[in-house]
Design an enzyme around this catalytic site. Structure first.
Site, PDB file in Angstrom:
ATOM      1  CG  PHE A  35      -1.739   1.267   1.349  1.00 19.91           C
ATOM      2  CD1 PHE A  35      -2.370   1.847   0.255  1.00 19.91           C
ATOM      3  CD2 PHE A  35      -1.839   1.908   2.582  1.00 19.91           C
ATOM      4  CE1 PHE A  35      -3.077   3.041   0.378  1.00 19.91           C
ATOM      5  CE2 PHE A  35      -2.544   3.096   2.710  1.00 19.91           C
ATOM      6  CZ  PHE A  35      -3.155   3.659   1.608  1.00 19.91           C
ATOM      7  CB  THR A  36       2.648   3.287   2.259  1.00 19.58           C
ATOM      8  OG1 THR A  36       2.758   2.370   3.365  1.00 19.58           O
ATOM      9  CG2 THR A  36       1.339   4.030   2.359  1.00 19.58           C
ATOM     10  CE  LYS A  90     -12.922  -3.623   7.512  1.00 18.88           C
ATOM     11  NZ  LYS A  90     -13.395  -3.831   6.126  1.00 18.88           N
ATOM     12  CB  THR A  91      -4.145  -2.231   8.767  1.00 24.86           C
ATOM     13  OG1 THR A  91      -4.580  -2.385   7.418  1.00 24.86           O
ATOM     14  CG2 THR A  91      -2.662  -2.534   8.862  1.00 24.86           C
ATOM     15  NE  ARG A 105      -0.671 -21.602  13.249  1.00 25.81           N
ATOM     16  CZ  ARG A 105       0.413 -22.023  12.603  1.00 25.81           C
ATOM     17  NH1 ARG A 105       0.914 -23.215  12.819  1.00 25.81           N
ATOM     18  NH2 ARG A 105       1.023 -21.220  11.727  1.00 25.81           N
ATOM     19  CE1 TYR A 144      -0.247   4.952  12.170  1.00 29.22           C
ATOM     20  CE2 TYR A 144       0.026   6.709  13.767  1.00 29.22           C
ATOM     21  CZ  TYR A 144       0.562   5.689  13.012  1.00 29.22           C
ATOM     22  OH  TYR A 144       1.914   5.397  13.106  1.00 29.22           O
ATOM     23  CB  THR A 174      11.301   7.207  12.786  1.00 31.23           C
ATOM     24  OG1 THR A 174      11.125   6.976  14.185  1.00 31.23           O
ATOM     25  CG2 THR A 174      12.577   6.545  12.329  1.00 31.23           C
TER      26      THR A 174
HETATM   27  P1  NAD Z   1       5.458   2.867   5.771  1.00 28.72           P
HETATM   28  O1  NAD Z   1       4.146   3.344   5.281  1.00 28.72           O
HETATM   29  O2  NAD Z   1       6.671   3.154   4.952  1.00 28.72           O
HETATM   30  O3  NAD Z   1       5.437   1.292   6.059  1.00 28.72           O
HETATM   31  C1  NAD Z   1       4.288   0.570   6.352  1.00 28.72           C
HETATM   32  C2  NAD Z   1       4.308  -0.699   5.509  1.00 28.72           C
HETATM   33  O4  NAD Z   1       3.176  -1.513   5.834  1.00 28.72           O
HETATM   34  C3  NAD Z   1       4.226  -0.420   4.009  1.00 28.72           C
HETATM   35  O5  NAD Z   1       5.190  -1.182   3.321  1.00 28.72           O
HETATM   36  C4  NAD Z   1       2.801  -0.845   3.645  1.00 28.72           C
HETATM   37  O6  NAD Z   1       2.679  -1.233   2.300  1.00 28.72           O
HETATM   38  C5  NAD Z   1       2.563  -1.965   4.634  1.00 28.72           C
HETATM   39  N1  NAD Z   1       1.148  -2.216   4.935  1.00 28.72           N
HETATM   40  C6  NAD Z   1       0.194  -1.309   5.245  1.00 28.72           C
HETATM   41  N2  NAD Z   1      -0.987  -1.930   5.482  1.00 28.72           N
HETATM   42  C7  NAD Z   1      -0.751  -3.269   5.331  1.00 28.72           C
HETATM   43  C8  NAD Z   1      -1.573  -4.418   5.440  1.00 28.72           C
HETATM   44  N3  NAD Z   1      -2.878  -4.327   5.750  1.00 28.72           N
HETATM   45  N4  NAD Z   1      -1.014  -5.634   5.207  1.00 28.72           N
HETATM   46  C9  NAD Z   1       0.303  -5.753   4.870  1.00 28.72           C
HETATM   47  N5  NAD Z   1       1.115  -4.674   4.746  1.00 28.72           N
HETATM   48  C10 NAD Z   1       0.596  -3.454   4.974  1.00 28.72           C
HETATM   49  O7  NAD Z   1       5.628   3.485   7.237  1.00 28.72           O
HETATM   50  P2  NAD Z   1       6.827   3.403   8.275  1.00 28.72           P
HETATM   51  O8  NAD Z   1       7.180   4.788   8.627  1.00 28.72           O
HETATM   52  O9  NAD Z   1       7.867   2.476   7.801  1.00 28.72           O
HETATM   53  O10 NAD Z   1       6.073   2.772   9.533  1.00 28.72           O
HETATM   54  C11 NAD Z   1       6.222   1.417   9.917  1.00 28.72           C
HETATM   55  C12 NAD Z   1       5.500   1.181  11.243  1.00 28.72           C
HETATM   56  O11 NAD Z   1       6.056   2.021  12.253  1.00 28.72           O
HETATM   57  C13 NAD Z   1       3.998   1.484  11.185  1.00 28.72           C
HETATM   58  O12 NAD Z   1       3.316   0.512  11.942  1.00 28.72           O
HETATM   59  C14 NAD Z   1       3.898   2.834  11.850  1.00 28.72           C
HETATM   60  O13 NAD Z   1       2.651   3.012  12.456  1.00 28.72           O
HETATM   61  C15 NAD Z   1       5.019   2.767  12.873  1.00 28.72           C
HETATM   62  N6  NAD Z   1       5.478   4.110  13.249  1.00 28.72           N
HETATM   63  C16 NAD Z   1       6.214   4.870  12.384  1.00 28.72           C
HETATM   64  C17 NAD Z   1       6.603   6.142  12.765  1.00 28.72           C
HETATM   65  C18 NAD Z   1       7.435   7.028  11.864  1.00 28.72           C
HETATM   66  O14 NAD Z   1       7.714   8.154  12.240  1.00 28.72           O
HETATM   67  N7  NAD Z   1       7.861   6.591  10.707  1.00 28.72           N
HETATM   68  C19 NAD Z   1       6.244   6.646  14.017  1.00 28.72           C
HETATM   69  C20 NAD Z   1       5.480   5.842  14.857  1.00 28.72           C
HETATM   70  C21 NAD Z   1       5.111   4.567  14.463  1.00 28.72           C
HETATM   71  N1  UDP Z   2      -4.356 -16.826  12.805  1.00 33.15           N
HETATM   72  C1  UDP Z   2      -3.470 -16.652  11.765  1.00 33.15           C
HETATM   73  N2  UDP Z   2      -2.396 -17.498  11.698  1.00 33.15           N
HETATM   74  C2  UDP Z   2      -2.173 -18.497  12.576  1.00 33.15           C
HETATM   75  C3  UDP Z   2      -3.091 -18.652  13.650  1.00 33.15           C
HETATM   76  C4  UDP Z   2      -4.178 -17.788  13.739  1.00 33.15           C
HETATM   77  O1  UDP Z   2      -3.602 -15.758  10.948  1.00 33.15           O
HETATM   78  O2  UDP Z   2      -1.177 -19.193  12.446  1.00 33.15           O
HETATM   79  C5  UDP Z   2      -5.512 -15.919  12.902  1.00 33.15           C
HETATM   80  C6  UDP Z   2      -6.824 -16.676  13.002  1.00 33.15           C
HETATM   81  O3  UDP Z   2      -7.354 -16.789  11.694  1.00 33.15           O
HETATM   82  C7  UDP Z   2      -7.676 -15.808  13.897  1.00 33.15           C
HETATM   83  C8  UDP Z   2      -6.705 -14.874  14.588  1.00 33.15           C
HETATM   84  O4  UDP Z   2      -5.404 -15.213  14.106  1.00 33.15           O
HETATM   85  O5  UDP Z   2      -8.556 -15.035  13.136  1.00 33.15           O
HETATM   86  C9  UDP Z   2      -6.730 -14.987  16.077  1.00 33.15           C
HETATM   87  O6  UDP Z   2      -6.404 -16.298  16.428  1.00 33.15           O
HETATM   88  P1  UDP Z   2      -6.825 -16.912  17.830  1.00 33.15           P
HETATM   89  O7  UDP Z   2      -6.342 -18.313  17.854  1.00 33.15           O
HETATM   90  O8  UDP Z   2      -6.363 -16.019  18.924  1.00 33.15           O
HETATM   91  O9  UDP Z   2      -8.390 -16.783  17.844  1.00 33.15           O
HETATM   92  P2  UDP Z   2      -9.518 -17.698  17.274  1.00 33.15           P
HETATM   93  O10 UDP Z   2      -8.998 -18.439  16.076  1.00 33.15           O
HETATM   94  O11 UDP Z   2      -9.848 -18.608  18.398  1.00 33.15           O
HETATM   95  O12 UDP Z   2     -10.595 -16.736  16.940  1.00 33.15           O
END
Ligand code: NAD
Ligand code: UDP
Ligand code: UDP
Length: 313
Positions: A35-36, A90-91, A105, A144, A174
């Site tokens: 994504f980023t 969600k992320t 696990r 966030y 950072t």
């Molecule tokens: P970044 O955006 O460069 O890196 C985030 C990475 O996560 C990207 O490569 C993106 O593609 C990936 N990503 C986003 N959503 C995803 C998803 N759902 N599944 C899989 N990959 C996904 O940002 P960064 O600065 O490198 O930040 C990295 C981490 O550090 C983040 O969790 C951020 O919240 C945390 N953080 C950063 C700062 C900062 O100042 N840079 C400060 C506080 C916390």
């Molecule tokens: N999960 C995963 N990888 C693993 C084990 C679990 O992605 O190797 C996911 C799983 O699909 C679940 C979540 O992690 O949605 C939380 O898992 P947990 O065992 O805590 O909860 P439960 O499966 O009992 O809801």
């Protein structure tokens, strides 16, 4: 040889972490949905047989056998995390649950990249880990901030309820090489503007402050945190306590780039914190006297050289 999963490994911080973990003789799985992040950030690691790149979104379950997990996947720049706020939540929440389920696990140790944003617009300065923060739960930044706060709660409760070995770090602003030129955060914006001779955009009057840490100092702190005593969970602040106003930062960037750019003022975004500076006493104590060693001038100079090359391409 340890097998280590880095989520968000193709991002700015994640790519530096993957590189460092490989250099230390580990096997690394880098998981990213791009994504980023970008393959460009880790292209130099692709020839290493101990490096595995996986396109995956952490909001979906993921299965692998690993010893350690660094959970960094999440957009970090306000323009990117506000692009699809529900996905950002969600992320942080579903993504963290999946990674914690995986850790449970396979009995892996798992580190969460939390953020100074959990302190919101802080009423205590500098911010110690004991401060609970001042966050607007329905504001522009809440997808966030609240996502990361909920992730901390998930981590601590997987630890208490399921004995998962967890580590929480709160990262303060950072910067470093491999940031996107269009990342939207202040350091990349100012440097790109200065290099291109464009106006430097200060939001608000520029008196708001941040404390900027160079990425190498963060990666060192992260790895030390992963290796702390089994029972220690954190949270621990990891940042550089040197504090600058945005006006001071703009002047420093203009000086270091020899730029003819002028400073202009734009409206301050909603809920933009007025000041931020980490109290790092806990980090120094638990991370073997860890402290940041790269100053602003040295760090900015590296990023200026890097962006100069990227912009020339
Ligand atoms: P970044 O955006 O460069 O890196 C985030 C990475 O996560 C990207 O490569 C993106 O593609 C990936 N990503 C986003 N959503 C995803 C998803 N759902 N599944 C899989 N990959 C996904 O940002 P960064 O600065 O490198 O930040 C990295 C981490 O550090 C983040 O969790 C951020 O919240 C945390 N953080 C950063 C700062 C900062 O100042 N840079 C400060 C506080 C916390
Ligand atoms: N999960 C995963 N990888 C693993 C084990 C679990 O992605 O190797 C996911 C799983 O699909 C679940 C979540 O992690 O949605 C939380 O898992 P947990 O065992 O805590 O909860 P439960 O499966 O009992 O809801
Ligand atoms: N900022 C600015 N000009 C820009 C980008 C950001 O003045 O072009 C300000 C922003 O309003 C904030 C500070 O710089 O007060 C840090 O912003 P950034 O997005 O880098 O990080 P965060 O606000 O998440 O700490």
């Amino acid at each position: 040889m340890k097998k280590i999963l880095v989520t968000g490994g193709a991002g700015f911080i994640g790519s530096h972490l993957c590189e460092r973990l490989l250099n230390e003789g580990n096997e690394v799985i880098c998981l990213d949905n791009y994504f980023t992040g970008s393959k460009k950030n880790i292209i130099h690691l692709l020839g290493n047989p101990f490096f595995e790149l996986v396109r995956h979104d952490i909001t979906e379950p993921y299965y692998a056998e690993v010893d350690e997990i660094y959970n960094l996947a999440c957009p970090a720049s306000p323009i990117h995390y506000q692009y699809d706020p529900i996905k950002t939540i969600k992320t942080s929440v579903v993504g963290a649950t999946n990674m914690l389920g995986l850790a449970k696990r396979v009995n892996a140790k798992i580190l969460q990249a939390s953020t100074s944003e959990v302190y919101g617009d802080p009423k205590i300065h500098p911010q110690p880990e004991t401060y609970w923060g001042n966050v607007n739960p329905i504001g522009l930044r809440s997808c966030y901030d609240e996502g990361k706060r909920c992730a901390e709660s998930l981590f601590i409760n997987y630890h208490k309820q399921n004995d998962v070995r967890i580590k929480i770090i709160r990262i303060f602003n950072t910067y470093g090489t491999r940031m996107n030129t269009n990342d939207g955060r202040v350091i990349s914006n100012f440097i790109v503007q200065a290099l291109q001779g464009k106006d430097i955009t200060i939001y608000g009057d520029g008196t708001q402050t941040r404390s900027f840490q160079y990425v190498d100092d963060l990666v060192e702190g992260m790895i030390r945190m992963m290796h702390t005593d089994e029972k220690f969970t954190g949270p621990v602040n990891i940042g550089n306590p040197l504090e600058y106003s945005m006006l001071q930062l703009a002047e420093e960037v203009i000086k270091l780039t020899n730029s003819s750019s002028k400073i202009i003022f734009k409206p301050l975004p909603e809920d933009d914190p007025m000041k931020r500076k980490p109290d790092i006493s806990l980090a120094k104590k638990v991370l073997n006297n860890w402290e940041p060693v790269v100053g602003l001038e040295e760090g900015l100079t590296k990023v200026i050289t890097y962006f100069d090359n990227v912009l020339a391409e």
